[in-house]
Scaffold this motif. Structure first.
Motif, mmCIF file in Angstrom:
data_model
loop_
_atom_site.group_PDB
_atom_site.id
_atom_site.type_symbol
_atom_site.label_atom_id
_atom_site.label_comp_id
_atom_site.label_asym_id
_atom_site.label_seq_id
_atom_site.Cartn_x
_atom_site.Cartn_y
_atom_site.Cartn_z
ATOM 1 N N ASP A 88 122.550 34.629 64.044
ATOM 2 C CA ASP A 88 122.537 33.767 65.349
ATOM 3 C C ASP A 88 122.681 32.127 65.110
ATOM 4 O O ASP A 88 121.901 31.995 64.055
ATOM 5 N N ALA A 89 123.530 31.545 65.799
ATOM 6 C CA ALA A 89 123.556 30.128 65.636
ATOM 7 C C ALA A 89 122.006 29.459 66.144
ATOM 8 O O ALA A 89 121.589 29.872 67.218
ATOM 9 N N VAL A 90 121.830 28.668 65.628
ATOM 10 C CA VAL A 90 120.538 27.914 65.777
ATOM 11 C C VAL A 90 120.700 26.355 66.207
ATOM 12 O O VAL A 90 121.451 25.660 65.567
ATOM 13 N N LYS A 140 123.998 21.688 66.368
ATOM 14 C CA LYS A 140 123.774 23.002 65.594
ATOM 15 C C LYS A 140 123.057 22.774 64.026
ATOM 16 O O LYS A 140 123.482 21.717 63.689
ATOM 17 N N ILE A 141 122.225 23.532 63.855
ATOM 18 C CA ILE A 141 121.395 23.490 62.683
ATOM 19 C C ILE A 141 121.974 24.269 61.459
ATOM 20 O O ILE A 141 122.316 23.892 60.437
ATOM 21 N N GLY A 142 122.359 25.492 61.849
ATOM 22 C CA GLY A 142 122.699 26.663 60.850
ATOM 23 C C GLY A 142 122.813 27.859 61.712
ATOM 24 O O GLY A 142 122.710 28.022 62.848
ATOM 25 N N LYS A 143 122.610 28.855 60.823
ATOM 26 C CA LYS A 143 122.672 30.245 61.259
ATOM 27 C C LYS A 143 121.092 30.779 60.439
ATOM 28 O O LYS A 143 120.691 30.609 59.547
ATOM 29 N N GLU A 160 122.567 32.333 70.883
ATOM 30 C CA GLU A 160 122.467 30.859 70.780
ATOM 31 C C GLU A 160 120.911 31.114 70.669
ATOM 32 O O GLU A 160 120.286 31.228 71.718
ATOM 33 N N LEU A 161 120.438 30.321 69.700
ATOM 34 C CA LEU A 161 118.863 30.185 69.489
ATOM 35 C C LEU A 161 118.585 28.809 69.678
ATOM 36 O O LEU A 161 118.990 28.030 68.772
ATOM 37 N N ARG A 162 117.827 28.432 70.928
ATOM 38 C CA ARG A 162 117.336 27.089 70.942
ATOM 39 C C ARG A 162 115.940 26.716 70.588
ATOM 40 O O ARG A 162 115.062 27.162 71.090
ATOM 41 N N VAL A 163 116.004 25.774 69.493
ATOM 42 C CA VAL A 163 114.295 25.660 69.111
ATOM 43 C C VAL A 163 113.820 24.480 69.510
ATOM 44 O O VAL A 163 114.766 23.695 69.974
ATOM 45 N N ARG A 164 112.435 23.900 69.369
ATOM 46 C CA ARG A 164 112.001 23.032 70.016
ATOM 47 C C ARG A 164 111.792 21.741 69.030
ATOM 48 O O ARG A 164 110.725 20.990 68.983
ATOM 49 N N VAL A 165 112.625 21.817 68.130
ATOM 50 C CA VAL A 165 112.631 20.451 66.893
ATOM 51 C C VAL A 165 114.031 19.822 66.928
ATOM 52 O O VAL A 165 114.901 20.487 67.440
ATOM 53 N N HIS A 166 113.906 18.643 66.281
ATOM 54 C CA HIS A 166 115.203 18.000 66.136
ATOM 55 C C HIS A 166 115.867 18.443 64.803
ATOM 56 O O HIS A 166 115.146 18.806 63.714
ATOM 57 N N LYS A 167 116.890 18.244 64.521
ATOM 58 C CA LYS A 167 117.978 18.481 63.355
ATOM 59 C C LYS A 167 117.528 17.909 62.276
ATOM 60 O O LYS A 167 117.221 18.428 61.091
ATOM 61 N N GLU A 168 116.918 16.733 62.329
ATOM 62 C CA GLU A 168 116.528 15.730 61.352
ATOM 63 C C GLU A 168 115.487 16.324 60.700
ATOM 64 O O GLU A 168 115.007 15.978 59.567
#
Length: 271
Positions: free
Chosen positions: A11-13, A20-23, A65-73
């Motif tokens: 799944d895409a994160v 988008k962060i990755g998979k 799609e998986l939405r997480v509670r952090v930022h890409k950086e």
């Protein structure tokens, strides 16, 4: 929950801002509660996998799609996963500090229901170090009880190339101005005065006074002399311009695939 955890693989994160962060490559569950805690995410080619917290994550079943509670950086600067694929207690403590997560609330409690053993005890996975996470990448997920359907089936996995691009510095170009000396020849037109004698006969002697004696007469002569002066004048403006040229590069790498063969069936089916 085993099947649900496995379905997260690939799944895409996306982060809080929708970037988008990755998979997802692996999902780690807590040994005590069986709740998913970390996802190993592939962020690009030739990079180590990064660990993303699943606490408070949201999953869209329709799009995967998986939405997480952090930022890409924050994910980019997080401690990377060790090559053996295991999360040690020390590494997990570093991740808690990096993401600012309460260890007591690190599980993804909103995702599915955790399988329980008869008697109400939550199923866990035995590990050497307390608190060490285990990966649910194929087969039955850690912290669940296998169903008859799970025991009669197996999951076939394969590796896929996740190719991306990174911009690297390949060189530098610069302008340098320096002074050289060269010889120049310029032809300049000039003038000068010369004297010659003109004689005019007198036709009327009475009109001219005749004075016998010595006499001198002088004429001043002139000529042009060339003068040279130097001055600096702007003649040209030079700058460096960068053009972006599109091309193609072929990347080759080896991937592993699982094959399943059967024994003791009416037909020897091989895939």
């Amino acid at each position: 929950m085993a099947q649900q955890v496995e379905e997260l693989i690939g799944d895409a994160v996306y982060d809080l801002d929708g970037d988008k962060i990755g998979k997802v490559k692996r999902v780690y569950v807590d040994n005590a509660s069986g709740a998913p805690t970390w996802a190993s995410v592939s962020t690009g080619l030739f990079r180590d996998d990064s660990l993303v917290p699943l606490a408070g994550a949201q999953l869209r079943q329709d799009t995967g799609e998986l939405r997480v509670r952090v930022h890409k950086e924050a994910v980019k600067s997080a401690p990377h996963l060790e090559h053996d694929g295991l999360i040690s207690q020390e590494s997990e403590d570093e991740l808690f500090v990096h993401y600012g997560i309460d260890p007591g609330r690190s599980g993804w409690d909103d995702y599915g229901r955790h399988a329980q053993r008869p008697g109400g005890d939550t199923a866990g996975t035995d590990t050497t170090a307390a608190g060490m996470g285990t990966a649910a990448g194929m087969g039955t997920a850690a912290g669940t009880t296998a169903t008859p359907a799970d025991r009669e089936s197996m999951v076939r996995s394969e590796e896929q190339l996740d190719v991306g691009t990174e911009q690297h510095e390949t060189g530098r170009a610069r302008l340098r101005k320096y002074v050289v000396t060269e010889e120049q020849s310029v032809t300049v037109p000039t003038t000068h005065e010369e004297v010659h004698v003109e004689r005019e006969p007198i036709t009327d002697p009475g009109a001219v006074h005749a004075d016998l004696g010595d006499e001198e007469q002088e004429v001043t002569l002139h000529e042009d002399r060339v003068t040279v002066h130097k001055e600096s004048v702007p003649v040209e403006r030079v700058r460096l311009a960068v053009d972006e040229v599109e091309d193609e590069q072929t990347v080759s790498d080896t991937v592993r695939k699982e094959r399943i063969e059967t024994e003791g069936t009416d037909r020897d089916d091989r895939r």
